[in-house]
Motif scaffolding. Structure first.
Motif, PDB file in Angstrom:
ATOM      1  N   GLU A  12      44.305 -20.225  50.724  1.00  0.00           N
ATOM      2  CA  GLU A  12      43.249 -21.230  50.563  1.00  0.00           C
ATOM      3  C   GLU A  12      41.892 -20.575  50.329  1.00  0.00           C
ATOM      4  O   GLU A  12      41.115 -21.023  49.494  1.00  0.00           O
ATOM      5  N   ALA A  13      41.614 -19.506  51.044  1.00  0.00           N
ATOM      6  CA  ALA A  13      40.346 -18.797  50.869  1.00  0.00           C
ATOM      7  C   ALA A  13      40.266 -18.167  49.474  1.00  0.00           C
ATOM      8  O   ALA A  13      39.223 -18.227  48.818  1.00  0.00           O
ATOM      9  N   LYS A  14      41.365 -17.588  49.012  1.00  0.00           N
ATOM     10  CA  LYS A  14      41.393 -16.994  47.674  1.00  0.00           C
ATOM     11  C   LYS A  14      41.189 -18.067  46.605  1.00  0.00           C
ATOM     12  O   LYS A  14      40.449 -17.878  45.651  1.00  0.00           O
ATOM     13  N   ARG A  17      37.547 -19.012  46.507  1.00  0.00           N
ATOM     14  CA  ARG A  17      36.745 -17.959  45.850  1.00  0.00           C
ATOM     15  C   ARG A  17      36.948 -17.978  44.343  1.00  0.00           C
ATOM     16  O   ARG A  17      35.989 -17.867  43.576  1.00  0.00           O
ATOM     17  N   ASP A  18      38.200 -18.134  43.909  1.00  0.00           N
ATOM     18  CA  ASP A  18      38.497 -18.176  42.476  1.00  0.00           C
ATOM     19  C   ASP A  18      37.827 -19.373  41.798  1.00  0.00           C
ATOM     20  O   ASP A  18      37.285 -19.249  40.695  1.00  0.00           O
ATOM     21  N   GLU A  19      37.872 -20.524  42.455  1.00  0.00           N
ATOM     22  CA  GLU A  19      37.241 -21.718  41.900  1.00  0.00           C
ATOM     23  C   GLU A  19      35.726 -21.550  41.809  1.00  0.00           C
ATOM     24  O   GLU A  19      35.114 -21.943  40.820  1.00  0.00           O
ATOM     25  N   GLU A  20      35.123 -20.980  42.833  1.00  0.00           N
ATOM     26  CA  GLU A  20      33.680 -20.753  42.815  1.00  0.00           C
ATOM     27  C   GLU A  20      33.296 -19.775  41.706  1.00  0.00           C
ATOM     28  O   GLU A  20      32.317 -19.991  40.985  1.00  0.00           O
ATOM     29  N   LEU A  21      34.073 -18.726  41.553  1.00  0.00           N
ATOM     30  CA  LEU A  21      33.799 -17.747  40.501  1.00  0.00           C
ATOM     31  C   LEU A  21      33.911 -18.396  39.123  1.00  0.00           C
ATOM     32  O   LEU A  21      33.051 -18.186  38.263  1.00  0.00           O
ATOM     33  N   GLN A  22      34.940 -19.199  38.913  1.00  0.00           N
ATOM     34  CA  GLN A  22      35.114 -19.875  37.623  1.00  0.00           C
ATOM     35  C   GLN A  22      33.947 -20.821  37.358  1.00  0.00           C
ATOM     36  O   GLN A  22      33.454 -20.910  36.234  1.00  0.00           O
ATOM     37  N   PHE A  23      33.492 -21.515  38.382  1.00  0.00           N
ATOM     38  CA  PHE A  23      32.348 -22.416  38.238  1.00  0.00           C
ATOM     39  C   PHE A  23      31.101 -21.644  37.822  1.00  0.00           C
ATOM     40  O   PHE A  23      30.375 -22.051  36.920  1.00  0.00           O
TER      41      PHE A  23
END
Length: 107
Positions: A12-14, A17-23
């Motif tokens: 869930e944490a990964k 982080r991945d979603e935030e980076l993509q945003f």
């Protein structure tokens, strides 16, 4: 069960982080794209900054890139710039690659 719970939290944490980076990459791409379009429209630096914010905001209208493409195409056409949708989509892809490169270099 603790190992399973730990793995679940890690996934869930990964994901977060991945979603935030993509945003962040997409927002950066939209700013780069807005600067590209502003240059074609001959906007001043102040107008360019305001336009960049408007393009980033336009991306929140619907999922995907269609809202950004539609805004850019409409704005460029209204400004008298002769451009078609494939050219805007090509610029979008080019700016996405540039935004990714910039994030990789920043880390």
């Amino acid at each position: 069960m603790t190992t399973f719970d730990d793995r679940e939290r890690a996934f869930e944490a990964k994901f977060a982080r991945d979603e935030e980076l993509q945003f962040r990459i997409t927002a950066r791409r939209n700013k780069l794209l807005a600067h590209w379009a502003a240059e074609k429209m001959g906007l001043t630096p102040e107008e360019t900054d305001a336009y960049a914010k408007a393009v980033v905001q336009a991306d929140f209208e619907e999922a995907g890139d269609e809202d950004v493409v539609r805004k850019l195409l409409g704005d460029l056409t209204a400004a008298g710039v002769e451009i078609d949708e494939p050219a805007v989509r090509e610029a979008l892809a080019d700016r996405m690659a540039e935004a990714r490169r910039q994030f990789i270099e920043a880390q």
